[in-house]
Design a protein around this motif. Sequence first.
Motif, short mmCIF file in Angstrom:
data_model
loop_
_atom_site.label_atom_id
_atom_site.label_comp_id
_atom_site.label_asym_id
_atom_site.label_seq_id
_atom_site.Cartn_x
_atom_site.Cartn_y
_atom_site.Cartn_z
N VAL A 304 -5.10 -10.88 -7.17
CA VAL A 304 -4.91 -10.73 -5.73
C VAL A 304 -3.62 -9.97 -5.44
O VAL A 304 -3.57 -9.07 -4.59
N ALA A 305 -2.53 -10.32 -6.17
CA ALA A 305 -1.25 -9.63 -5.98
C ALA A 305 -1.38 -8.15 -6.31
O ALA A 305 -0.86 -7.29 -5.58
N ILE A 306 -2.08 -7.83 -7.39
CA ILE A 306 -2.29 -6.43 -7.76
C ILE A 306 -3.08 -5.70 -6.68
O ILE A 306 -2.79 -4.55 -6.33
N GLY A 307 -4.09 -6.38 -6.13
CA GLY A 307 -4.90 -5.77 -5.08
C GLY A 307 -4.08 -5.38 -3.87
O GLY A 307 -4.24 -4.29 -3.31
N PHE A 308 -3.17 -6.25 -3.44
CA PHE A 308 -2.33 -5.95 -2.28
C PHE A 308 -1.30 -4.86 -2.59
O PHE A 308 -0.98 -4.05 -1.72
N CYS A 309 -0.80 -4.84 -3.82
CA CYS A 309 0.25 -3.87 -4.17
C CYS A 309 -0.30 -2.47 -4.42
O CYS A 309 0.36 -1.47 -4.10
N PHE A 310 -1.49 -2.35 -5.02
CA PHE A 310 -1.98 -1.05 -5.49
C PHE A 310 -3.31 -0.64 -4.86
O PHE A 310 -3.91 0.34 -5.30
N GLY A 311 -3.79 -1.37 -3.86
CA GLY A 311 -5.12 -1.13 -3.32
C GLY A 311 -5.38 0.27 -2.84
O GLY A 311 -6.51 0.77 -2.96
N LYS A 312 -4.37 0.96 -2.28
CA LYS A 312 -4.61 2.30 -1.75
C LYS A 312 -4.90 3.31 -2.87
O LYS A 312 -5.54 4.33 -2.63
N ASP A 313 -4.42 3.03 -4.08
CA ASP A 313 -4.82 3.81 -5.26
C ASP A 313 -5.88 2.98 -5.97
O ASP A 313 -5.60 2.31 -6.96
N ILE A 314 -7.10 3.02 -5.45
CA ILE A 314 -8.12 2.04 -5.82
C ILE A 314 -8.47 2.09 -7.30
O ILE A 314 -8.82 1.06 -7.90
#
Length: 442
Positions: A304-314
Amino acid sequence: MLVVPSFDITFKQLIAASITLHAILLIYGHWQDTHLVVKYTDIDYVVFTDASRYLTQGLSPYLRATFRYTPLLAHLLTPNIYWFDAFGKLLFTGANLLIGVLIQKILLLRGMPESRAVRYNALWLLNPMVANISTRGNAESIIGCMVLGSLYCIMTRRFWSGAFLYGLSVHFKTYPIIYSVGLLVMMDEERYGGKGGRDQEAKEQQRKQQSWVVRMVREAIDFVTWRRIKFGLVSGAWFFLITGIMYYFYGYEFLFETYLYHVTRKDHRHNFSFWFYNIYLTFTSPTGTLVGVLTFVPQLALVVAIGFCFGKDIFLCTFLQTFAFVAWNKVCTAQYFMWYIVFLPFLLPTLATNPRFGLRRSGGLLLASWIGGQALWLSQAYNLEFLGQNTFLRLFFASAVMFASNVWILYEIITGAKYEPVFGFQGEVRRIWDVRAAAASS
């Protein structure tokens, strides 16, 4: 894992080479199954086929012990019974090739020249591990095809198709649910919605100067948008519709075997997971189930933390999430590696742009660490499985070494990869590997 092939062929030639590789393995696998005691075909494929056989007899696929998948998979493989028993292997091989097509399309869409895209695509299409797993009869390529197809549809503004494929992928196997956070982060109004404008970078700089409390509150409020709500509703609706249909026909047994079993699962058989030895020791203890459930806590917190930090570079995000999910999972086998190998062709070009990283130097060390950890584990597993030696404690230490290696690899990739949001502030797909576009924007 981090060495890019160096050759100059067309995409059609790459596909032809991949078909040849898969054909050779399929023919060899048939020969090994016929002549040798140790079979080439994965036991999972036998389970799939038996479940399909029960379906053709008008019975439940769950009469086959250890069939813990959606009945849709058993339905897909009924030609194994009606036509020929290798149909499923051809289907999984076709999914591998379709993944290669999607990889090529996405790399080209992001501005990579075709000749270079082919070389990165070869990491999937000519990967002997990927071809071996699929031709042995493992269905992971079907899931990878759905996930990558969903991402491609979302990139190309095929919203409904992307939501359908994503919901279907989660129905088939629950692990793609970890991508939901990253997908929602990517669907912001500024970039994906194209409402950022040319002064958005200045706005982001002003936002960084605010206190973290103000930023957190503002971002939490801004996160709730109609676009994100709609994607959640549509993909969720497809998931619940398909799942509801399966429940109507197969009842609670379907829910338990396909989903609930994996939450409380206690797999005491040796596997790559760091947690297996503890589960083995506490298998008959009431605390064993609790430990099995608690292992999800650090795993889910990390993804979840990774998703919030890097989501725009999917694509960077999905690789990191999957790699972390597999490394921290309480069950891990070689087929799980396919879950993140499918994203390697998108990751490696961003690592190659970091002069500090250097694929030949650091990439070689990461590859050696990844392979070395598995080799150490496999040596102890061989002694246990084939020689009958009690190597459980040594297997645990090998699992710990492999886990530490994966943590280090994850850290190196997070610090070494270049963060490249998929969309620009005008809502366009950023052509990050287009030299002419990069020169024009600088």
